[in-house]
Structure formats: C-alpha cells, structure tokens
Design a protein around this motif. Structure first.
Motif, PDB file in Angstrom:
ATOM      1  N   GLU A  68       0.464   4.874  19.485  1.00 38.91           N
ATOM      2  CA  GLU A  68      -0.071   6.025  18.566  1.00 38.91           C
ATOM      3  C   GLU A  68      -0.475   5.653  17.037  1.00 38.91           C
ATOM      4  N   HIS A  69       0.417   4.333  16.612  1.00 41.67           N
ATOM      5  CA  HIS A  69       0.177   3.943  15.371  1.00 41.67           C
ATOM      6  C   HIS A  69      -1.305   3.030  15.265  1.00 41.67           C
ATOM      7  N   LEU A  70      -1.769   2.438  16.326  1.00 41.41           N
ATOM      8  CA  LEU A  70      -2.863   1.403  16.191  1.00 41.41           C
ATOM      9  C   LEU A  70      -4.021   1.901  15.643  1.00 41.41           C
ATOM     10  N   PRO A  71      -4.539   3.134  15.900  1.00 41.11           N
ATOM     11  CA  PRO A  71      -5.695   3.811  15.046  1.00 41.11           C
ATOM     12  C   PRO A  71      -5.505   3.890  13.557  1.00 41.11           C
ATOM     13  N   ARG A  72      -4.429   4.030  12.922  1.00 40.27           N
ATOM     14  CA  ARG A  72      -3.955   4.088  11.753  1.00 40.27           C
ATOM     15  C   ARG A  72      -3.803   2.924  10.959  1.00 40.27           C
ATOM     16  N   LEU A  73      -3.452   1.674  11.573  1.00 44.13           N
ATOM     17  CA  LEU A  73      -2.773   0.490  10.936  1.00 44.13           C
ATOM     18  C   LEU A  73      -3.241  -0.167  10.016  1.00 44.13           C
ATOM     19  N   THR A  74      -4.948   0.287   9.537  1.00 40.58           N
ATOM     20  CA  THR A  74      -5.646  -0.591   8.611  1.00 40.58           C
ATOM     21  C   THR A  74      -5.698   0.564   7.163  1.00 40.58           C
ATOM     22  N   GLU A  75      -5.208   1.669   7.580  1.00 43.29           N
ATOM     23  CA  GLU A  75      -5.144   2.840   6.378  1.00 43.29           C
ATOM     24  C   GLU A  75      -4.199   2.189   5.333  1.00 43.29           C
ATOM     25  N   ARG A  76      -4.732   2.498   3.994  1.00 46.43           N
ATOM     26  CA  ARG A  76      -3.805   1.979   2.811  1.00 46.43           C
ATOM     27  C   ARG A  76      -2.338   2.732   2.852  1.00 46.43           C
ATOM     28  N   PHE A  77      -1.584   1.744   2.486  1.00 45.42           N
ATOM     29  CA  PHE A  77      -0.165   2.364   2.493  1.00 45.42           C
ATOM     30  C   PHE A  77       0.478   2.957   3.951  1.00 45.42           C
ATOM     31  N   TYR A  78      -0.236   2.564   4.979  1.00 46.55           N
ATOM     32  CA  TYR A  78       0.294   3.224   6.325  1.00 46.55           C
ATOM     33  C   TYR A  78       1.283   2.317   6.971  1.00 46.55           C
ATOM     34  N   ARG A  79       2.484   2.502   7.131  1.00 49.71           N
ATOM     35  CA  ARG A  79       3.420   1.423   7.803  1.00 49.71           C
ATOM     36  C   ARG A  79       4.114   2.225   9.142  1.00 49.71           C
ATOM     37  N   VAL A  80       4.221   1.288  10.224  1.00 48.75           N
ATOM     38  CA  VAL A  80       4.755   1.768  11.190  1.00 48.75           C
ATOM     39  C   VAL A  80       6.442   1.916  11.207  1.00 48.75           C
ATOM     40  N   ASP A  81       6.930   0.937  10.069  1.00 46.15           N
ATOM     41  CA  ASP A  81       8.340   1.069   9.880  1.00 46.15           C
ATOM     42  C   ASP A  81       8.287   0.748   8.419  1.00 46.15           C
ATOM     43  N   ALA A  82       8.241   1.901   7.649  1.00 48.09           N
ATOM     44  CA  ALA A  82       8.194   1.927   6.355  1.00 48.09           C
ATOM     45  C   ALA A  82       9.366   1.167   5.571  1.00 48.09           C
ATOM     46  N   ALA A  83      10.748   1.341   6.192  1.00 51.92           N
ATOM     47  CA  ALA A  83      12.010   0.815   5.475  1.00 51.92           C
ATOM     48  C   ALA A  83      11.933  -0.517   5.825  1.00 51.92           C
ATOM     49  N   ARG A  84      11.565  -1.058   7.082  1.00 52.01           N
ATOM     50  CA  ARG A  84      11.475  -2.575   7.516  1.00 52.01           C
ATOM     51  C   ARG A  84      10.444  -3.259   6.609  1.00 52.01           C
ATOM     52  N   SER A  85       9.116  -2.707   6.643  1.00 55.76           N
ATOM     53  CA  SER A  85       8.185  -3.271   6.026  1.00 55.76           C
ATOM     54  C   SER A  85       8.485  -3.527   4.258  1.00 55.76           C
ATOM     55  N   ARG A  86       9.115  -2.570   3.619  1.00 56.54           N
ATOM     56  CA  ARG A  86       9.570  -2.602   2.369  1.00 56.54           C
ATOM     57  C   ARG A  86      10.621  -3.734   1.895  1.00 56.54           C
ATOM     58  N   GLU A  87      11.417  -3.723   2.851  1.00 59.21           N
ATOM     59  CA  GLU A  87      12.619  -4.708   3.178  1.00 59.21           C
ATOM     60  C   GLU A  87      12.184  -6.337   3.286  1.00 59.21           C
ATOM     61  N   MET A  88      10.943  -6.272   3.953  1.00 60.47           N
ATOM     62  CA  MET A  88      10.281  -7.680   4.010  1.00 60.47           C
ATOM     63  C   MET A  88       9.274  -7.930   2.890  1.00 60.47           C
ATOM     64  N   GLY A  89       9.229  -7.133   1.742  1.00 54.93           N
ATOM     65  CA  GLY A  89       8.282  -7.264   1.004  1.00 54.93           C
ATOM     66  C   GLY A  89       6.970  -6.967   1.089  1.00 54.93           C
ATOM     67  N   GLY A  90       6.844  -6.213   2.113  1.00 56.48           N
ATOM     68  CA  GLY A  90       5.164  -5.715   2.500  1.00 56.48           C
ATOM     69  C   GLY A  90       5.006  -4.502   1.341  1.00 56.48           C
ATOM     70  N   THR A  91       3.586  -4.399   1.072  1.00 55.29           N
ATOM     71  CA  THR A  91       2.983  -3.527   0.292  1.00 55.29           C
ATOM     72  C   THR A  91       2.512  -2.215   0.932  1.00 55.29           C
ATOM     73  N   GLY A  92       2.098  -2.619   2.197  1.00 54.56           N
ATOM     74  CA  GLY A  92       1.482  -1.497   2.908  1.00 54.56           C
ATOM     75  C   GLY A  92      -0.012  -1.464   2.742  1.00 54.56           C
ATOM     76  N   LEU A  93      -0.503  -2.779   2.107  1.00 56.02           N
ATOM     77  CA  LEU A  93      -1.839  -2.748   1.869  1.00 56.02           C
ATOM     78  C   LEU A  93      -2.587  -4.008   2.531  1.00 56.02           C
ATOM     79  N   GLY A  94      -1.772  -4.966   3.089  1.00 55.23           N
ATOM     80  CA  GLY A  94      -2.392  -6.119   3.734  1.00 55.23           C
ATOM     81  C   GLY A  94      -3.265  -6.035   4.708  1.00 55.23           C
ATOM     82  N   LEU A  95      -3.446  -4.824   5.642  1.00 56.25           N
ATOM     83  CA  LEU A  95      -4.258  -4.908   6.701  1.00 56.25           C
ATOM     84  C   LEU A  95      -5.252  -4.124   6.183  1.00 56.25           C
ATOM     85  N   ALA A  96      -5.190  -3.315   5.039  1.00 58.61           N
ATOM     86  CA  ALA A  96      -6.394  -2.619   4.472  1.00 58.61           C
ATOM     87  C   ALA A  96      -7.135  -3.707   4.101  1.00 58.61           C
ATOM     88  N   ILE A  97      -6.706  -4.682   3.169  1.00 61.19           N
ATOM     89  CA  ILE A  97      -7.396  -5.894   2.665  1.00 61.19           C
ATOM     90  C   ILE A  97      -8.077  -6.519   3.732  1.00 61.19           C
TER      91      ILE A  97
END
Length: 247
Positions: free
Chosen positions: A187-216
């Motif tokens: 269910e997450h696959l269609p939205r993966l490249t949206e800006r700031f869209y994260r499958v697991d927000a807490a883990r992404s932030r913990e790992m230093g992710g900005t939520g913009l990588g796949l949009a770029i």
C-alpha cells in the motif's frame, strides 16, 4: 444592432491541485525544521540555566545539539537540491556518462557505511558499452540515494546487489538496486516518491533521512527521460529499477 456574447470556460482543477501541493510542501518542510529547532532551543535554555556549570551535561547536550543541527543542514541541502532539479527539469542533459564506472565510484564512496552495517555491496555489470547521456553529478546522486537506502534498510549480514544490463528493448539501460531487508508493504509503493512521504517516519528520522531522497531520484530520472520502478515483498527485500536511454 447585433450583440455577441462570449462565454469562456477555464478549468481550475489543475491550478488548485498545484496550490494544494505547494501548501502541503511548505507545511511539511516547516514541520521537519521546527522539530529539531525546538530541540536546539530547549537545550540552549538548559545550558544557559540549570546545566550552566554541569560539564558532563554540557558535553552530552552539545553532542545532541550538533546532531539536530546536522539534521536541519541535511534537510536544507535536500530542499535546495530538489529546487535546482525542478528548475532544470525540462532541460535535457548533454554529458556522456559511462554508467558502469559511475556505479563503481558510488560503491566505493559507500564502502565504509556498508562495512559498518555488515553489508556487502555486490556489482554485476554487463560487459558491453554502458554509456548514457546525462548529468554525472545528478546520476551519482540517484545511485548514492538508492544504495544508501539499501544499506540502511537491508539486514545485517546480507548483500546489496547492483546489476546493470541492456534492457530487452535494446535502447535502454536497466540498473537494479536490490536489498534483502524488511521490504515495503504494497500500500505504500504508489506514494514512495512523494516529498516527505515515509513508510516508517520515526526510523527514517533516526537514520538521518529527510523524506526527500526518493523525490529527488524521481525528478532526476524524469529529467534524463528515464523511468523509476519499485518492486518489494515484505520480509524478502526491495528492488529499485532505473531505466536510462542508451547514448
């Protein structure tokens, strides 16, 4: 006397959609910056007050503050990168890029990170010419982003596999970046490249992710007249597929 009435119709749907996207983007960017900024201000107040003479607390807080400042810096870098890419979205790149050499270079740059995660990056590159027309810096950013994600979300002790081959059509190069991590629910696959869209927000932030990588990644691939696809199976891993035109 002849009177004429001119009636014009204008669809505002797309305009409203773009406005909504812009509003969401500003709200999301503000939220992403506000959280580390609030943390910084809180620690500064603590250091100016209760912990003013507490050396151990000061060292601990300064370490956390540096981490929060680095998070904001990385977010601003990604916002600027996304803005630059969008500005040149319709200008076709003209450089000649040897994809196999670029992939080896990206792998070398991430070896330390992979080793720390106990992950082996394996390259399987076909022997034929692998030249594409592109912007070297931007394509480096695409594969660096994808490999970085694969290392972060792969399982310790597994491989990240990077393969490059000529697509069956013969006029496109296909690069696969595969990890053997937890995978992404369908269910997450269609939205993966949206800006700031994260499958697991807490883990992404913990790992230093900005939520913009796949949009770029998506915007760069579009600029190169390529295609981005994702396949994933929960608990078995994820494969990102990039198609780029043969030079």
């Amino acid at each position: 006397e002849n009177r004429q009435l001119i009636v014009t119709f204008q669809s505002l749907t797309e305009l409203k959609r773009v406005e909504a996207l812009r509003s969401d983007f500003i709200a999301n960017a503000s939220h992403e910056l506000r959280t580390p900024l609030a943390s910084l201000l809180g620690f500064i107040d603590t250091l100016l007050g209760p912990a003013a003479r507490d050396t151990a607390a000061r060292e601990k807080f300064l370490g956390i503050m540096r981490g929060q400042a680095e998070r904001m810096s990385k977010l601003i870098d990604d916002l600027l990168s996304l803005s630059r890419i969008e500005m040149h979205q319709h200008v076709r790149p003209t450089g000649s890029i040897e994809l196999a050499g670029l992939l080896r270079e990206v792998r070398e740059g991430l070896m330390t990170q992979a080793k720390a995660a106990d992950i082996e990056i394996r390259l399987d590159l076909f022997a034929g010419p692998s030249s594409t027309t592109g912007d070297r810096g931007q394509l480096y950013e695409v594969f660096e982003n994808l490999l970085d994600n694969a290392i972060k979300y792969g399982r310790n002790g597994t491989d990240v596999e990077v393969t490059a081959a000529l697509a069956p059509s013969g006029n496109m190069l296909l690069v696969n970046v595969r990890d053997y991590g937890v995978g992404i629910p369908s269910e997450h696959l269609p939205r993966l490249t949206e800006r700031f869209y994260r499958v697991d927000a807490a883990r992404s932030r913990e790992m230093g992710g900005t939520g913009l990588g796949l949009a770029i990644v998506k915007h760069i691939v579009n600029r190169h007249r390529g295609k981005l696809m994702v396949e994933s199976t929960e608990n078995k891993g994820t494969t990102f597929k990039i198609l780029l035109p043969v030079e």
